[in-house]
Motif scaffolding. Sequence first.
Motif, PDB file in Angstrom:
ATOM      1  N   GLY A 108       0.822  -1.369   0.222  1.00 24.66           N
ATOM      2  CA  GLY A 108       0.088   0.446  -0.077  1.00 24.66           C
ATOM      3  C   GLY A 108       0.812   1.587   0.299  1.00 24.66           C
ATOM      4  O   GLY A 108       0.582   2.172  -0.745  1.00 24.66           O
ATOM      5  N   LEU A 109       1.752   1.040   0.824  1.00 25.08           N
ATOM      6  CA  LEU A 109       2.626   2.230   1.233  1.00 25.08           C
ATOM      7  C   LEU A 109       3.454   2.472  -0.609  1.00 25.08           C
ATOM      8  O   LEU A 109       3.602   3.748  -0.977  1.00 25.08           O
ATOM      9  CB  LEU A 109       3.679   2.085   2.083  1.00 25.08           C
ATOM     10  N   ALA A 110       4.347   1.805  -1.025  1.00 24.69           N
ATOM     11  CA  ALA A 110       4.614   1.631  -2.584  1.00 24.69           C
ATOM     12  C   ALA A 110       3.466   2.343  -3.908  1.00 24.69           C
ATOM     13  O   ALA A 110       4.057   2.870  -4.578  1.00 24.69           O
ATOM     14  CB  ALA A 110       5.333   0.249  -2.676  1.00 24.69           C
ATOM     15  N   SER A 111       2.347   1.808  -3.854  1.00 23.72           N
ATOM     16  CA  SER A 111       1.571   3.046  -4.081  1.00 23.72           C
ATOM     17  C   SER A 111       0.686   3.372  -4.243  1.00 23.72           C
ATOM     18  O   SER A 111      -0.143   4.634  -5.104  1.00 23.72           O
ATOM     19  CB  SER A 111       0.455   0.895  -4.710  1.00 23.72           C
ATOM     20  N   TYR A 112       0.549   3.843  -3.323  1.00 18.80           N
ATOM     21  CA  TYR A 112      -0.416   5.346  -2.709  1.00 18.80           C
ATOM     22  C   TYR A 112       0.010   6.630  -2.984  1.00 18.80           C
ATOM     23  O   TYR A 112      -1.373   7.485  -3.510  1.00 18.80           O
ATOM     24  CB  TYR A 112      -0.387   5.540  -1.059  1.00 18.80           C
ATOM     25  N   PHE A 113       1.229   6.488  -3.465  1.00 19.97           N
ATOM     26  CA  PHE A 113       1.071   8.224  -4.033  1.00 19.97           C
ATOM     27  C   PHE A 113       0.914   8.225  -5.592  1.00 19.97           C
ATOM     28  O   PHE A 113       0.181   9.593  -6.206  1.00 19.97           O
ATOM     29  CB  PHE A 113       2.523   8.425  -4.303  1.00 19.97           C
ATOM     30  N   PRO A 114       1.218   7.516  -6.495  1.00 19.49           N
ATOM     31  CA  PRO A 114       0.188   7.951  -8.066  1.00 19.49           C
ATOM     32  C   PRO A 114      -1.373   8.006  -7.285  1.00 19.49           C
ATOM     33  O   PRO A 114      -1.513   8.832  -8.118  1.00 19.49           O
ATOM     34  CB  PRO A 114       0.750   6.935  -8.863  1.00 19.49           C
ATOM     35  N   LEU A 115      -1.616   6.959  -6.202  1.00 21.36           N
ATOM     36  CA  LEU A 115      -3.051   6.889  -6.810  1.00 21.36           C
ATOM     37  C   LEU A 115      -3.573   8.700  -6.137  1.00 21.36           C
ATOM     38  O   LEU A 115      -4.745   9.912  -6.500  1.00 21.36           O
ATOM     39  CB  LEU A 115      -3.924   5.651  -5.255  1.00 21.36           C
ATOM     40  N   LEU A 116      -2.638   8.714  -4.843  1.00 22.17           N
ATOM     41  CA  LEU A 116      -3.131  10.480  -3.932  1.00 22.17           C
ATOM     42  C   LEU A 116      -2.816  11.253  -5.349  1.00 22.17           C
ATOM     43  O   LEU A 116      -3.619  12.270  -5.752  1.00 22.17           O
ATOM     44  CB  LEU A 116      -2.879  10.472  -2.823  1.00 22.17           C
ATOM     45  N   VAL A 117      -2.103  11.541  -6.181  1.00 25.60           N
ATOM     46  CA  VAL A 117      -1.500  12.652  -6.758  1.00 25.60           C
ATOM     47  C   VAL A 117      -2.911  13.108  -8.549  1.00 25.60           C
ATOM     48  O   VAL A 117      -2.625  13.498  -8.293  1.00 25.60           O
ATOM     49  CB  VAL A 117      -0.195  12.386  -7.422  1.00 25.60           C
ATOM     50  N   GLY A 118      -3.313  11.771  -8.900  1.00 31.29           N
ATOM     51  CA  GLY A 118      -4.357  11.771  -9.481  1.00 31.29           C
ATOM     52  C   GLY A 118      -5.637  11.595  -8.688  1.00 31.29           C
ATOM     53  O   GLY A 118      -6.264  12.751  -9.523  1.00 31.29           O
ATOM     54  N   ALA A 119      -5.763  11.156  -8.286  1.00 27.93           N
ATOM     55  CA  ALA A 119      -7.232  11.556  -7.357  1.00 27.93           C
ATOM     56  C   ALA A 119      -7.313  13.525  -7.439  1.00 27.93           C
ATOM     57  O   ALA A 119      -7.783  13.942  -7.296  1.00 27.93           O
ATOM     58  CB  ALA A 119      -7.698  10.921  -6.412  1.00 27.93           C
ATOM     59  N   MET A 120      -5.884  14.214  -6.200  1.00 31.68           N
ATOM     60  CA  MET A 120      -5.830  15.796  -6.183  1.00 31.68           C
ATOM     61  C   MET A 120      -6.044  16.470  -7.316  1.00 31.68           C
ATOM     62  O   MET A 120      -6.570  17.213  -7.632  1.00 31.68           O
ATOM     63  CB  MET A 120      -4.549  15.564  -5.074  1.00 31.68           C
ATOM     64  N   PHE A 158      -7.877   7.089 -13.590  1.00 28.06           N
ATOM     65  CA  PHE A 158      -7.420   5.965 -13.878  1.00 28.06           C
ATOM     66  C   PHE A 158      -5.856   5.800 -15.027  1.00 28.06           C
ATOM     67  O   PHE A 158      -5.384   4.659 -14.555  1.00 28.06           O
ATOM     68  CB  PHE A 158      -7.561   5.693 -15.460  1.00 28.06           C
ATOM     69  N   THR A 159      -4.943   6.471 -14.955  1.00 33.04           N
ATOM     70  CA  THR A 159      -3.665   7.380 -14.301  1.00 33.04           C
ATOM     71  C   THR A 159      -3.138   6.663 -13.102  1.00 33.04           C
ATOM     72  O   THR A 159      -2.149   6.020 -13.283  1.00 33.04           O
ATOM     73  CB  THR A 159      -3.125   8.515 -15.179  1.00 33.04           C
ATOM     74  N   GLY A 160      -3.686   6.971 -12.103  1.00 31.50           N
ATOM     75  CA  GLY A 160      -3.307   6.583 -10.651  1.00 31.50           C
ATOM     76  C   GLY A 160      -3.911   5.515 -10.411  1.00 31.50           C
ATOM     77  O   GLY A 160      -2.598   4.528 -10.162  1.00 31.50           O
ATOM     78  N   PHE A 161      -4.710   4.892 -11.484  1.00 25.59           N
ATOM     79  CA  PHE A 161      -4.660   3.139 -10.614  1.00 25.59           C
ATOM     80  C   PHE A 161      -3.671   2.635 -12.183  1.00 25.59           C
ATOM     81  O   PHE A 161      -3.211   1.483 -11.309  1.00 25.59           O
ATOM     82  CB  PHE A 161      -5.830   2.713 -11.580  1.00 25.59           C
ATOM     83  N   LYS A 162      -3.051   2.953 -12.591  1.00 26.37           N
ATOM     84  CA  LYS A 162      -2.512   2.538 -13.563  1.00 26.37           C
ATOM     85  C   LYS A 162      -0.784   2.394 -13.323  1.00 26.37           C
ATOM     86  O   LYS A 162      -0.298   1.558 -13.706  1.00 26.37           O
ATOM     87  CB  LYS A 162      -3.056   2.839 -15.073  1.00 26.37           C
ATOM     88  N   LEU A 163      -0.773   3.676 -12.567  1.00 28.62           N
ATOM     89  CA  LEU A 163       0.580   3.692 -12.354  1.00 28.62           C
ATOM     90  C   LEU A 163       0.957   2.489 -11.782  1.00 28.62           C
ATOM     91  O   LEU A 163       2.018   2.425 -10.801  1.00 28.62           O
ATOM     92  CB  LEU A 163       0.774   5.346 -12.084  1.00 28.62           C
ATOM     93  N   ALA A 164      -0.061   2.697 -10.422  1.00 28.30           N
ATOM     94  CA  ALA A 164      -0.314   2.324  -8.982  1.00 28.30           C
ATOM     95  C   ALA A 164       0.211   0.935  -8.846  1.00 28.30           C
ATOM     96  O   ALA A 164       0.482   0.719  -8.085  1.00 28.30           O
ATOM     97  CB  ALA A 164      -1.113   2.789  -7.860  1.00 28.30           C
ATOM     98  N   ALA A 165      -0.479   0.259 -10.120  1.00 30.31           N
ATOM     99  CA  ALA A 165      -0.612  -1.610  -9.831  1.00 30.31           C
ATOM    100  C   ALA A 165       0.400  -1.967  -9.806  1.00 30.31           C
ATOM    101  O   ALA A 165       1.128  -3.092  -8.884  1.00 30.31           O
ATOM    102  CB  ALA A 165      -1.275  -1.618 -10.864  1.00 30.31           C
ATOM    103  N   PRO A 166       1.434  -1.782 -10.912  1.00 29.55           N
ATOM    104  CA  PRO A 166       3.072  -2.195 -10.300  1.00 29.55           C
ATOM    105  C   PRO A 166       3.904  -2.232  -9.667  1.00 29.55           C
ATOM    106  O   PRO A 166       4.392  -2.504  -9.022  1.00 29.55           O
ATOM    107  CB  PRO A 166       3.394  -2.024 -11.756  1.00 29.55           C
ATOM    108  N   LEU A 167       3.809  -0.692  -8.970  1.00 26.35           N
ATOM    109  CA  LEU A 167       3.866  -0.278  -7.261  1.00 26.35           C
ATOM    110  C   LEU A 167       3.681  -1.300  -6.583  1.00 26.35           C
ATOM    111  O   LEU A 167       4.327  -1.368  -5.755  1.00 26.35           O
ATOM    112  CB  LEU A 167       3.819   0.945  -7.455  1.00 26.35           C
ATOM    113  N   ALA A 168       2.367  -1.728  -6.451  1.00 22.58           N
ATOM    114  CA  ALA A 168       1.760  -2.596  -5.397  1.00 22.58           C
ATOM    115  C   ALA A 168       2.611  -3.778  -5.021  1.00 22.58           C
ATOM    116  O   ALA A 168       2.722  -4.069  -4.940  1.00 22.58           O
ATOM    117  CB  ALA A 168       0.884  -2.922  -5.569  1.00 22.58           C
TER     118      ALA A 168
END
Lengths: 236, 272
Positions: A108-120, A158-168
């Motif tokens: 979770g820690l590895a993947s949240y950042f693109p999700l946060l930036v994408g959503a914000m 979706f950009t956030g979701f896509k970038l975060a999945a490999p990071l997870a």
Amino acid sequence: MLLLELSKHAGYLPVTLPAPSQVWSALLANPRGIGLALGETTMNAIRGYAVAIVVALGAAFIAAFVAALRPTIYNLGVGLSSIPLIAATPLLALWLGNGPLTRSLIAGLASYFPLLVGAMQGFRAYETNHMELFHVYSASRWRVFRFLILPSSLPYLFTGFKLAAPLAVLGSLTAELTGAENGIGVLMLNALFNFDIKMVWLTVLVACAMSGAGYAIWALIERLTIYWEAPSNSSG
Amino acid sequence: MPKDLTVKDASKWFDSRGQQVIALDRASLSLPAGGFGAIIGPSGCGKSTLLRMVADIIAPSAGSILVGNEKPSTARLEHAIGFVFQSATLLPWRTVRENIALPLAIVGRKSKRVARRTPDELIELVSLQGFEDALPAQLSGGMQQRVSIARALVLAPDILLLDEPFGALDEITRQRMNLELLRIWAESSTTALLVTHSIDEAVFMADSVFVMSPRPGRISQVVDVPLPRPRTLQMMSSKIFFDTVNRVREGLYGIDAQGTADLAAGAPAVVQ
């Protein structure tokens, strides 16, 4: 693949580069073991990813409604993301035990950042004149969110979701390296110590496939979800 | 029910790098209920600012605006205002019907506003039958703007504000849209206020033309249009039409009837 195979049999390739058939045979030798490891790593990645989505989107949602909290949430996110994963793992293991919980949290820690930036970013990506339209109709904040902010944000989400999945996946693997009983990362480490080259390659390829699949699934969902294109703006 | 509009000494100023910029200087106008007014002026004269103050998108720095007997903020909360933007401002993920129904969805069922029209009725009014389920990206600019007009009418507004709605369309489409807008307005029983930079358009559409001059933006003249209704394209070649256009032009450029211009004295830049 064929070229690799032939080169290997002809003796052109170094010992560290196995033929595809050798890697394949490593999989056939223990499909159940590989499958279990894959399941373990995937489950930790998915659990962590799910938590990251909830936390990141929740934080971005709050930031969208309470503008005063926006810098705090963003800075907190940046601060948290600057912790090296490899350093966080032993700490979490100390506090929470060396189990799936720790490894999920690392994912979770590895993947949240693109999700946060994408959503914000996404929650602010609406067009100004659309917002004025909602203002003229005195829309409630919830309806503004539902009818305007959320749909406008989807490409960013979706950009956030896509970038975060490999990071997870990366986080899940990294967490296994500091000591786990099962998982692709464990197999990888063991194979490396045993100089089992076929197995190293197999685990590397499986890890790549996991990351790629995570990205591809979201790319597919995105294509199915965003059916519209931005209209050619009629005002010059 | 259409409402009258009274603007009295409305001003708007901004602070720009410590300097006060006056966008609108004591503008006054009045429009009877059910009337059609047009505001004309060059870019930067504050005509959009004035319209946006009536819609309560921005607040005046001084002066008063009354829609019926209410402040714009009250009228807005009662959903009495319909606004058509310069660009169609459609939500790209909603179909034509869904875009027209958007105000209904925003307002919800709890609203006290009973005068409503069904999206399908309005699709017919703006002649978009067959395109109900099309997405905005599939429509031409003129069709998009029709959708946006239909959307502005779905809550049966007491006053309809139009901010250069056809400014981006070609001359021919624009003429047709103007005729349609007049027909729609006549059928809708609403007060209409149109911002435009076309003299012909202003005279053809309105009962009264409010001529504005820039820096600081102010209403310099009101020209009444003595043409009967319903308006037809033939009227555009009548003497009354020409005379009225000339009076508006005089108001805009400070040119006397003989056409001797006073441009050297820093008159506003030529528009159209």
